[in-house]
Design an enzyme around this catalytic site. Structure first.
Site, PDB file in Angstrom:
ATOM      1  N   ASP A   4       0.772  -1.452   0.071  1.00 17.40           N
ATOM      2  CA  ASP A   4      -0.003  -0.096  -0.055  1.00 17.40           C
ATOM      3  C   ASP A   4       0.876   1.224   0.118  1.00 17.40           C
ATOM      4  OD1 ASP A   4      -1.912   1.959   0.163  1.00 17.40           O
ATOM      5  OD2 ASP A   4      -2.854   1.096   2.198  1.00 17.40           O
ATOM      6  N   ASP A  99      -3.174   2.519  -6.026  1.00 15.04           N
ATOM      7  CA  ASP A  99      -2.185   2.854  -4.782  1.00 15.04           C
ATOM      8  C   ASP A  99      -1.945   1.491  -4.169  1.00 15.04           C
ATOM      9  OD1 ASP A  99      -4.299   2.967  -3.466  1.00 15.04           O
ATOM     10  OD2 ASP A  99      -3.601   4.474  -2.241  1.00 15.04           O
ATOM     11  N   GLU A 100      -2.428   0.620  -4.467  1.00 15.04           N
ATOM     12  CA  GLU A 100      -2.278  -0.898  -3.507  1.00 15.04           C
ATOM     13  C   GLU A 100      -2.435  -2.238  -4.325  1.00 15.04           C
ATOM     14  OE1 GLU A 100      -4.951  -1.159  -0.415  1.00 15.04           O
ATOM     15  OE2 GLU A 100      -6.886  -0.961  -1.682  1.00 15.04           O
TER      16      GLU A 100
END
Length: 220
Positions: A4, A99-100
């Site tokens: 993350d 974003d992860e």
């Protein structure tokens, strides 16, 4: 392994502009005095500036606060770079959002070569700094399944690395509340409470059959 990116949008802006590093930074969809923060750097969060804070209010809290208009091209670039790194470790690597992402290491013993997963995690952190940006940090969670890996990735922010396994699982659950578990929101908490479950440890120790029956009845 769940990876993350920390404060992804704000950190990407800080990576792109070194003058923003170490300063409270926010990101908004449309920049004006009434703009609402949709993402904030850790420097901003420490001052109480976060999701929903208006630009003018943030500047009153921190005169050096900087609001940036969102830039999809930057975030898409970071997403592509992360995906390339993740896929170099396993064909089963999935980006869950901008974003992860998740890397499934099952069957990848030849790549691991006996190295602990924590060493692989630290290697990924270093590669992200070298291949995406020297200011970019991530939280990494390691666990036997995706759900626990996501839970582990929430510890030791920012730039953390944490492993959950059978040796510390009950310790981890004992430190948490139900709504701190991934995907457990207020409504689900109430359903669990109706089923006689008030803590993560109680949830974990309850039998699968009991959970299904009691939660089902609470839902009805």
């Amino acid at each position: 392994m769940h990876i993350d990116l920390n404060s992804a949008f704000a950190m990407t802006e800080q990576q792109a502009n070194p003058l923003l590093r170490g300063r409270p930074v926010g990101v908004t969809n449309r920049l004006n005095d009434y703009a609402i923060c949709i993402a904030a750097s850790y420097e901003a969060k420490k001052l109480g500036i976060g999701l929903g804070t208006r630009n003018g209010e943030a500047r009153r809290i921190a005169p050096d606060f900087v609001m940036r208009e969102s830039d999809a091209a930057k975030y898409q670039y970071v997403n592509r770079q992360l995906r390339e790194i993740f896929e170099s470790y396993s064909p089963v690597a999935v980006m869950k959002s901008v974003d992860e992402g998740i890397i499934d290491f099952r069957g990848m013993g030849g790549l691991l070569k006996g190295r602990p997963m924590e060493d692989i995690g630290r290697e990924i952190k270093q590669r992200i700094r070298e291949e995406v940006g020297d200011y970019m940090t991530v939280n990494i969670g390691i666990a036997p399944n995706r759900w626990l890996a996501k839970l582990a990735a929430g510890f030791m922010k920012p730039d953390g690395l944490y492993t959950i396994d059978r040796t510390n699982l009950e310790v981890v659950y004992g430190m948490m509340t139900l709504v701190e578990l991934p995907y457990i929101k207020r409504r689900m908490q109430l359903r669990l409470n109706d089923a006689g479950i008030f803590t993560p440890l109680e949830f974990y120790r309850a039998s699968f059959r009991r959970n299904c029956i009691q939660i089902g009845r609470a839902h009805v």
